[in-house]
Scaffold this motif. Structure first.
Motif, PDB file in Angstrom:
ATOM      1  N   ALA A  65       0.818  -1.214   0.000  1.00  0.00           N
ATOM      2  CA  ALA A  65       0.000   0.000   0.000  1.00  0.00           C
ATOM      3  C   ALA A  65       0.851   1.263   0.000  1.00  0.00           C
ATOM      4  O   ALA A  65       0.377   2.330  -0.369  1.00  0.00           O
ATOM      5  N   ILE A  66       2.121   1.160   0.424  1.00  0.00           N
ATOM      6  CA  ILE A  66       2.996   2.334   0.351  1.00  0.00           C
ATOM      7  C   ILE A  66       4.056   2.164  -0.736  1.00  0.00           C
ATOM      8  O   ILE A  66       5.106   2.791  -0.719  1.00  0.00           O
ATOM      9  N   GLY A  67       3.758   1.299  -1.712  1.00  0.00           N
ATOM     10  CA  GLY A  67       4.590   1.233  -2.908  1.00  0.00           C
ATOM     11  C   GLY A  67       5.819   0.356  -2.811  1.00  0.00           C
ATOM     12  O   GLY A  67       6.725   0.461  -3.643  1.00  0.00           O
ATOM     13  N   VAL A  68       5.858  -0.519  -1.795  1.00  0.00           N
ATOM     14  CA  VAL A  68       7.024  -1.390  -1.637  1.00  0.00           C
ATOM     15  C   VAL A  68       6.614  -2.831  -1.919  1.00  0.00           C
ATOM     16  O   VAL A  68       5.721  -3.372  -1.254  1.00  0.00           O
ATOM     17  N   LEU A  99      -2.546  -6.220   1.089  1.00  0.00           N
ATOM     18  CA  LEU A  99      -3.624  -5.603   0.309  1.00  0.00           C
ATOM     19  C   LEU A  99      -2.977  -4.560  -0.594  1.00  0.00           C
ATOM     20  O   LEU A  99      -2.142  -3.786  -0.135  1.00  0.00           O
ATOM     21  N   VAL A 100      -3.374  -4.561  -1.859  1.00  0.00           N
ATOM     22  CA  VAL A 100      -2.816  -3.590  -2.796  1.00  0.00           C
ATOM     23  C   VAL A 100      -3.955  -2.761  -3.367  1.00  0.00           C
ATOM     24  O   VAL A 100      -4.594  -3.156  -4.348  1.00  0.00           O
ATOM     25  N   PRO A 101      -4.263  -1.598  -2.755  1.00  0.00           N
ATOM     26  CA  PRO A 101      -5.315  -0.755  -3.306  1.00  0.00           C
ATOM     27  C   PRO A 101      -4.837  -0.078  -4.584  1.00  0.00           C
ATOM     28  O   PRO A 101      -3.657   0.245  -4.712  1.00  0.00           O
ATOM     29  N   ALA A 102      -5.759   0.122  -5.523  1.00  0.00           N
ATOM     30  CA  ALA A 102      -5.437   0.824  -6.766  1.00  0.00           C
ATOM     31  C   ALA A 102      -6.664   1.642  -7.171  1.00  0.00           C
ATOM     32  O   ALA A 102      -7.548   1.885  -6.349  1.00  0.00           O
ATOM     33  N   GLY A 145      -0.975   3.682  -2.903  1.00  0.00           N
ATOM     34  CA  GLY A 145       0.438   3.899  -3.182  1.00  0.00           C
ATOM     35  C   GLY A 145       0.854   3.075  -4.385  1.00  0.00           C
ATOM     36  O   GLY A 145       0.044   2.375  -4.979  1.00  0.00           O
ATOM     37  N   GLY A 146       2.110   3.159  -4.736  1.00  0.00           N
ATOM     38  CA  GLY A 146       2.590   2.388  -5.882  1.00  0.00           C
ATOM     39  C   GLY A 146       3.650   3.168  -6.602  1.00  0.00           C
ATOM     40  O   GLY A 146       4.033   4.251  -6.153  1.00  0.00           O
ATOM     41  N   ALA A 188       6.612   3.784  -6.647  1.00  0.00           N
ATOM     42  CA  ALA A 188       7.888   3.826  -5.938  1.00  0.00           C
ATOM     43  C   ALA A 188       7.586   3.867  -4.453  1.00  0.00           C
ATOM     44  O   ALA A 188       6.503   4.289  -4.065  1.00  0.00           O
ATOM     45  N   PRO A 189       8.536   3.438  -3.596  1.00  0.00           N
ATOM     46  CA  PRO A 189       8.274   3.514  -2.155  1.00  0.00           C
ATOM     47  C   PRO A 189       7.936   4.942  -1.741  1.00  0.00           C
ATOM     48  O   PRO A 189       8.676   5.875  -2.041  1.00  0.00           O
ATOM     49  N   GLY A 190       6.802   5.122  -1.091  1.00  0.00           N
ATOM     50  CA  GLY A 190       6.417   6.432  -0.595  1.00  0.00           C
ATOM     51  C   GLY A 190       5.642   7.284  -1.571  1.00  0.00           C
ATOM     52  O   GLY A 190       5.236   8.397  -1.236  1.00  0.00           O
ATOM     53  N   ALA A 203       6.555   5.725   5.106  1.00  0.00           N
ATOM     54  CA  ALA A 203       5.957   6.615   4.102  1.00  0.00           C
ATOM     55  C   ALA A 203       5.098   7.677   4.784  1.00  0.00           C
ATOM     56  O   ALA A 203       4.269   7.362   5.640  1.00  0.00           O
ATOM     57  N   PRO A 226      -2.343   5.332   2.301  1.00  0.00           N
ATOM     58  CA  PRO A 226      -3.761   5.382   1.950  1.00  0.00           C
ATOM     59  C   PRO A 226      -4.610   5.883   3.124  1.00  0.00           C
ATOM     60  O   PRO A 226      -4.439   5.442   4.258  1.00  0.00           O
TER      61      PRO A 226
END
Lengths: 286, 200
Positions: A25-28, B39-42, B117-118, B120-122, B187, B191
């Motif tokens: 969720a924070i891109g990692v 969980l990967v929100p988009a 997010g997505g 890149a980190p942060g 980060a 979200p």
């Protein structure tokens, strides 16, 4: 404390463990060993828990000198292994005395080998993992000549296994269709042909090349969505890219199918020039 | 919602729009079960990575009620100071029919929410309340965008946490510490977090 002094790193050598799940969720992304099965086996051979970090060598060429007594094991792609120039074995436990040099040559087939040391590679973890994520730049820099890799204290019971059987090479890699299989005119093309592994193959993904491109039903845009390891993502040219450990967290091209988790470690051994065949599996057990 | 399988270790749950996606992501994140690994929100989906207990995870997803933003604790927005000096500021003004000053005030006078997010980190995809700033990406992405660049693309605004290639329209820059792997959480933009940009 014992350590490994790196004399040569080969084309690419990184520290890997089982990755850093839970930060998507924070891109990692998760990252971690590209061939988890070989990574786990290496750890077991030296009495580590599977969470210990190993060195992942791509196309061999890794030469290290032991500082202090180091118990080690090499697994993964079949490669020549020597100790002080004398041939030794893979998938077995190796005891290095102070000053001994271990060398992993170029694999005969496959791509990646794993060097485990009893205690694990003891570099500093980042977000709970020692893995180098080549996509996001997290974790330690790739291993280079002159580095000194500390041996950690992550061993468990000694010895877990003296010897392990290398995995057999499968005929085909099993794939579950979806989540976007309905974006393609037919899914038969994915299974009816051999795919060539192109030179564009790294820890992020492997680009495949086939005679019949996968055709989309429409060219509509897909809003970016979460990606998984093993996803067969299809860009507009119809040539799938299969995602490995350092894949992006999200992607904007449709995924026609996903390699079954049991076969994911095989992807980490795909080498440019290899030929791959996929076989359709449904989600029912067996 | 539509639920797709993404292999034997993930479900891709699809919603009609971003608002519903965010509402479900909040509810899923608040009630997560041990079979769920990530969980990967988009924009229109939440990817649910699981340990192979597909049926149990599917039941949990189907039984989850969306959580409205208003039920969250009201937290003060994070303030990100911005110098509005981006290379694409004039192009954005042209594309939106606003003056440069109006672009700056539209960007700095609304509250943004991190949807997901997505990239890149942060990096957080921020959604606002003012649709006037919706602009397409640059036709030719830049090979290097500096760290701290503030950009717009589609319905989103975002800040590049580190130097990388990128196709967003750049309107400003900030030195806010968006990412620090040694910090908990690492980060700044996660979200659900709300953000206000402050013109310097």
């Amino acid at each position: 404390m014992s350590s490994l002094h790196v004399l040569a790193s080969g084309p690419l050598c990184t520290v890997q463990d089982r990755g850093r799940p839970g930060y998507s969720a924070i891109g990692v992304g998760r990252s971690g060993a590209a061939d988890v099965r070989a990574h786990d086996a290496a750890n077991r051979l030296v009495g580590n828990s599977i969470g210990c970090a190993t060195l992942e060598s791509t196309l061999g060429g890794l030469r290290v000198r032991a500082h202090g007594r180091v118990v080690a094991a090499v697994t993964g792609a079949p490669s020549p292994v020597t100790i002080n120039g004398v041939a030794d074995g893979m998938y077995c436990t190796i005891v290095l005395a102070d000053g001994d040099e271990l060398f992993i040559g170029t694999p005969l087939s496959g791509l990646r080998t794993y060097l485990a040391v009893r205690g694990g590679i003891g570099v500093e973890p980042v977000l709970g993992s020692r893995s180098t994520d080549t996509m996001s730049g997290l974790g330690p820099a790739p291993v280079a000549a002159g580095d000194n890799c500390p041996v950690g204290d992550g061993s468990s019971e000694w010895p877990a296994e003296h010897w392990a059987l290398p995995p057999e090479r499968p005929g085909a890699i099993s794939v579950v269709l979806g989540p976007r299989a309905d974006w393609f005119t037919d899914t038969e093309s994915l299974f009816a042909q051999d795919w060539a592994v192109t030179a564009d193959a790294d820890r992020v993904g492997v680009r495949l090349d086939g005679e019949t491109p996968l055709k989309r039903t429409s060219s509509k845009e897909l809003p970016s969505e979460g990606m998984v390891v093993g996803a067969l993502q299809v860009p507009p040219d119809g040539m799938p890219v299969v995602f490995l450990a350092d894949h992006p967290v999200t992607g904007g091209y449709p995924v026609i199918g996903v390699v079954r988790s049991f076969d994911i470690p095989l992807l980490g051994q795909l080498r440019p020039g290899d030929s791959v065949r996929f076989t359709l599996r449904d989600l029912a057990p067996g | 919602m539509i639920v797709h399988d993404a292999g034997d270790r993930a479900l891709l749950v699809e919603f009609p729009d971003l608002t519903e996606t965010m509402a479900f992501y909040r509810a899923l994140a608040d009630s997560t079960i041990e079979d769920v690994e990530d969980l990967v929100p988009a924009a229109r989906t939440v990817l649910v990575r699981h340990n192979g207990n597909r049926d149990r995870v599917l039941t949990w997803v189907r039984d989850t009620e969306p959580s409205e933003a208003t039920t969250e604790l009201t937290v003060e927005p994070i303030v990100i100071p911005v110098v509005y000096d981006g290379d694409d500021l004039h192009d954005v003004a042209d594309a939106t029919g606003l003056t440069v000053a109006e672009v700056v005030s539209a960007h700095s006078e609304q509250t943004w929410t991190v949807a997901f997010g997505g990239f890149a980190p942060g990096f957080g995809y921020l959604v606002g309340t003012d649709a006037r700033l919706h602009v397409p990406r640059r036709t030719r992405p830049r090979t290097t965008v500096p760290a701290g660049a503030v950009g717009l693309a589609g319905e989103f605004s975002g800040v590049y946490p580190r130097s990388s290639p990128g196709g967003w329209q750049l309107i400003g820059s900030t030195d806010a510490p968006l990412w620090d792997a040694q910090r908990d959480p690492p980060a700044m933009l996660r979200p659900g977090v709300t953000v206000r940009f402050e013109k310097l």
